[in-house]
Design a protein around this motif. Structure first.
Motif, short mmCIF file in Angstrom:
data_model
loop_
_atom_site.label_atom_id
_atom_site.label_comp_id
_atom_site.label_asym_id
_atom_site.label_seq_id
_atom_site.Cartn_x
_atom_site.Cartn_y
_atom_site.Cartn_z
N VAL A 74 0.84 -1.20 0.00
CA VAL A 74 0.00 0.00 0.00
C VAL A 74 0.88 1.25 0.00
O VAL A 74 0.64 2.20 -0.74
N ALA A 75 1.92 1.23 0.82
CA ALA A 75 2.83 2.37 0.88
C ALA A 75 3.45 2.62 -0.49
O ALA A 75 3.58 3.77 -0.94
N ALA A 76 3.85 1.56 -1.16
CA ALA A 76 4.49 1.71 -2.47
C ALA A 76 3.55 2.35 -3.48
O ALA A 76 3.97 3.17 -4.31
N ASP A 77 2.26 2.01 -3.40
CA ASP A 77 1.29 2.59 -4.33
C ASP A 77 1.23 4.10 -4.21
O ASP A 77 1.19 4.83 -5.21
N PHE A 78 1.22 4.61 -2.98
CA PHE A 78 1.05 6.04 -2.78
C PHE A 78 2.38 6.80 -2.81
O PHE A 78 2.38 8.01 -3.02
N LEU A 79 3.48 6.09 -2.59
CA LEU A 79 4.79 6.74 -2.72
C LEU A 79 5.16 6.92 -4.18
O LEU A 79 5.84 7.88 -4.55
N GLY A 80 4.74 6.02 -5.01
CA GLY A 80 5.14 6.07 -6.42
C GLY A 80 3.99 6.38 -7.35
O GLY A 80 3.81 5.74 -8.38
N ARG A 81 3.16 7.35 -6.99
CA ARG A 81 2.01 7.69 -7.82
C ARG A 81 2.47 8.28 -9.15
O ARG A 81 3.46 9.03 -9.22
#
Length: 879
Positions: free
Chosen positions: A176-183
């Protein structure tokens, strides 16, 4: 009312810190003061309700009694909440940014230099053992990753990593963190990024590569910081600045990764703030071009001159000419511990010969061949003013471990891969590499003056200060070096003081001795002298020297050198440190080889050799490594342990003279942890080389108890024997056949008297132990004492290791104390006064009196005299 808030244009760290603060202030309301960064906006589109974030518009801010501010201290970044900070409210602050003028003052402040504010709050949550839901953990870890570039930015600390690990343990969802860090970028961001790429200007300022990009857009576009980071990833400058005019103001974002560029200092000229590696500013009422031009001027003024090859290089350089033979090059490499040598003609580098080249030539029997047939001809060199960054690029690009440094084409120095690594990892200072840092557990200093004063006796301190002043007068550099520095750093007592002089050690020793009216023993061949002071204290003074070995296990040869080379000859990094004694920098720590780090590595420390051939050149270092490891309860560094094991397997100890081995063995046998050292020698398969034919397992339990038993017997009033090593040697050999023990004694040239004590113990210890244990209660003490006294007192600790019951130990103690206190007060003079001529009768009478005292039959001198009269009369009657 309590309110938690953060800065406008809230980023992931601001959001994560605010959520973390809710765990510490459960009664507080969480509000965000203004605009959000795009990834925060998208994240909250899904999670706002779950995280219980309220709208500032719905609050009466005048009812706020406590304001908890996270990830900022600037009132101007709090939106409307900034208007109430001067009112009578309680303010708590959590932040990781450096202080700047105008910052808030809180009644409580948690401010520290970590990569993310979330880290500070997570540490408190962990200490209080507060529960965290997986969503909360995910929100917090995004804050850490967002501000540290997923733990890759240079501002990342170990605390950030530990905090992130804790959050993963609490259920943080990395996917989940990766999704929002790499938008993905929005269309507006893509357009702005294109403008930045097209406008990018490259500047070289004092050897530092600076990238400056500027743009102008009508509307405010969030995300300039990540766009700046993306541009830096593409261009790879040492530092990058983006300058973008949006709406009615110009925004500056800076990022850097070299110590010569302090981003915070640069943007502070524009009223901004941040960290040395990342900072930003906002400028009103100026055009983007005007701000960019001013920024370039500030950069030129603020960037510091970088380190150059001349700051890192070793000089002078050991080199060879093209006609030097392979065998000669090998000797030079062995002598100085080098892994390669430049080949020069008329001062200019024409090639490089490596140890691998030399070994290959020697393997094929070509030791007589000149190096020109084996050297690498395509040599890459660098001028002495080449920036370190370029040196790094050349080493990486060409995969080379050393670069010759030239001045007008002539060889003046050499930079090794090790030199570069020390610089990259922040362990470099020009001229001397003084290594120090601050740690949570221990504090280290570049100047150990205070540590020296605490560790050294007043007289030793005075001598070192005076030696420094005398060296000043001669123009010499003088250092305390080796074991004394190690012991100062450990806070341990040091009886051996070695001083190293860059100059003439003997001349200095004579001057110091003259100042104290002390004795001097000179060794002209080695450039050393020993000063003995009136109280018996000794100081060794040596001219800085390099030792080299003509062949493995040989005694070292000596020639003059610099301090660095003198320290390089030492056995381990922890013994290769020095402290300046000159008045102008008394106490300055000089650590070329990372000894201080090894001394304090982890919780114990590390024993590390200085180069790969260390154990081959001097195999006795195998024994010293084990001695230091066990004395200080450190660990042997893995590579060093591998080298040690290989050296043992190669049988290098067979090449060492027995006299040198015996000196090292005696050092071990006098150590408080000698038993552990001997056990380690066995585990590393060194034991058979030292005590062939002796089965370690047969004596192991006694060796491990011996130190305790020696201490116990000392507490009974018995002093250590003159040869402190002898009780251990007796214990090592007591279960061996006499022939085996005699072989060991002959191998190490043990004196006849000590050898006889060993042989006596071998033949008698079992019978004596039976006598002590089997004699019934009430047996006269003399009946026990006579057999005990047939053994040397150096064997008593061994006997004690074999006594496994309290009553037996008590009997042994009583017996030894009785023996000690029962020495007759009369002597041969009294017997002579009775008219008897000296002879065997004297010994017989005195022994009879001694036995009588043991059995309690006599106790005073008068009773002894009466006993002697009667005893002698009885002998005459028998005659």
């Amino acid at each position: 009312m309590q309110v938690i808030t953060t800065h406008t244009n809230t980023d992931l760290d601001g959001l994560g810190a605010a959520v973390a603060a809710q765990k510490l202030y459960p009664e507080a309301i969480l509000v965000l003061p203004g605009k959000l960064s795009r990834n925060v906006e998208e994240f909250l589109a899904l999670h706002k309700d779950t995280l219980a974030i309220q709208n500032l518009k719905n609050l009466d801010i005048n009812k706020i009694e406590k304001l908890i501010v996270v990830d900022t201290r600037a009132p101007r970044r709090l939106g409307k909440l900034g208007n109430i900070v001067d009112q009578d409210i309680e303010i708590h602050i959590y932040d990781h940014h450096p202080w700047a003028p105008g910052d808030l003052k809180g009644s409580f402040e948690m401010v520290d230099s970590v990569g993310a504010t979330v880290t500070l709050l997570v540490e408190m949550i962990k200490d209080k053992n507060l529960p965290i839901s997986p969503l909360e953990a995910t929100t917090m870890i995004m804050g850490i990753y967002g501000d540290t570039g997923s733990l890759l930015f240079t501002n990342t600390t170990a605390r950030d990593i530990l905090a992130a690990a804790y959050l993963v343990e609490q259920g943080a969802r990395l996917s989940v963190a990766a999704d929002f860090l790499g938008r993905p970028l929005t269309e507006e961001q893509k357009s702005l990024f294109k403008d930045l790429v097209m406008s990018a200007e490259h500047h070289s300022v004092k050897g530092v590569k600076i990238l400056l990009a500027k743009a102008q857009v009508d509307e405010f576009i969030v995300g300039l910081a990540p766009l700046t980071h993306n541009l830096a990833e593409i261009e790879r400058p040492d530092a990058i600045f983006t300058v973008v005019e949006m709406e009615d103001r110009v925004h500056i974002v800076g990022r850097g990764n070299v110590p010569q560029v302090n981003i915070k200092n640069i943007v502070s000229h524009f009223g901004g703030g941040g960290h040395a590696e990342a900072a930003s500013a906002t400028v009103k009422h100026k055009h983007v071009d005007e701000v960019a031009a001013e920024l370039v001027d500030v950069i030129h003024n603020e960037v510091q001159a970088p380190l150059h090859a001349s700051d890192l290089m070793s000089s002078p350089v050991k080199s060879v000419v093209s006609s030097t033979t392979i065998a000669e090059a090998n000797q030079i490499m062995l002598r100085y511990g080098h892994t390669g040598l430049p080949v020069v003609e008329d001062g200019r580098v024409i090639g490089v010969i490596s140890r691998r080249d030399v070994e290959k030539g020697s393997h094929h029997g070509l030791g007589h061949a000149p190096v020109k047939g084996f050297m690498t001809n395509n040599v890459i060199t660098v001028p002495k003013d080449t920036p370190v960054s370029e040196v790094q690029e050349l080493m990486i690009e060409h995969d080379i471990g050393r670069l010759p440094v030239t001045d007008s084409g002539r060889l003046v120095g050499i930079v090794s891969r090790t030199d570069l690594l020390r610089t990259l990892h922040g362990e470099f200072q020009a001229r001397h590499r003084t290594v120090y840092t601050n740690s949570k557990q221990t504090k280290f200093y570049s100047n150990v003056n205070d540590l020296m004063r605490r560790s050294l006796s007043p007289s030793m301190w005075s001598i070192l200060k005076q030696a420094g002043k005398i060296a000043d007068d001669f123009g010499f550099n003088i250092y305390a070096a080796g074991g004394v520095v190690r012991d100062i750093m450990l806070g341990a007592d040091s009886l051996d003081v070695d001083l190293v002089v860059e100059g003439d050690g003997i001349v200095l020793a004579m001057a110091v001795a003259s100042a104290y009216d002390a004795k001097v023993r000179k060794h002209e061949k080695f450039g050393t002298a020993e000063i003995e002071f009136a109280d018996g204290f000794k100081v060794d003074i040596a001219t800085a020297r390099v030792e080299f070995y003509e062949y493995p296990a040989a005694l070292p040869q000596v020639e003059s050198s610099s301090l660095r080379q003198d320290l390089y000859r030492r056995d381990f990094t922890i013994n290769a440190m020095a402290v300046s004694l000159n008045s102008y920098n008394f106490g300055k720590l000089v650590d070329y080889f990372g000894g201080r780090e090894d001394l304090q590595y982890g919780l114990t420390g590390l024993i590390r050799v200085l180069h790969n051939l260390s154990f081959i050149e001097d195999p006795t270092r195998i024994l010293r490594a084990i001695r230091f490891e066990q004395r200080y309860q450190m660990g042997i560094e893995p590579q060093t342990l591998r080298l040690l094991t290989e050296a043992v397997n190669q049988g290098v100890l067979n090449k060492v003279s027995n006299a040198r081995l015996w000196e090292e063995i005696k050092h071990i046998l006098t150590e408080p942890r000698a038993g552990k050292m001997l056990e380690r020698l066995f585990n590393l398969e060194v034991w058979p080389y030292l005590f062939p034919g002796v089965e370690f397992k047969d004596v192991q339990p006694y060796l491990l108890r011996l130190a305790e038993c020696i201490s116990t017997i000392n507490s009974w009033g018995f002093q250590d024997p003159q040869q402190k090593w002898l009780p251990y040697l007796i214990a090592i050999l007591h279960r061996s056949q006499r022939k085996t023990a005699a072989g060991i004694c002959a191998k190490y040239n043990v004196a006849k008297r000590q050898s006889e004590k060993i042989f006596t113990t071998i033949s008698g210890w079992e019978d004596i132990l039976l006598v002590i244990s089997d004699m019934p209660q009430g047996t006269p003490a003399s009946k026990l004492a006579v057999p005990v006294l047939s053994l040397p007192r150096e064997s008593y600790p061994l006997l004690l290791t074999m006594m496994d019951s309290d009553w037996l130990v008590k009997r042994f103690r009583s017996l030894l104390q009785a023996i000690k206190s029962s020495k007759p007060t009369i002597n041969g003079k009294f017997i002579k006064s009775l008219g008897y001529s000296p002879g065997p009768i004297y010994r017989e009478v005195l022994e009879a009196i001694w036995q009588a005292r043991l059995d309690g039959k006599v106790s005073t001198e008068e009773e002894e005299e009466t006993f002697a009269h009667n005893y002698l009369s009885g002998i005459e009657g028998e005659m």
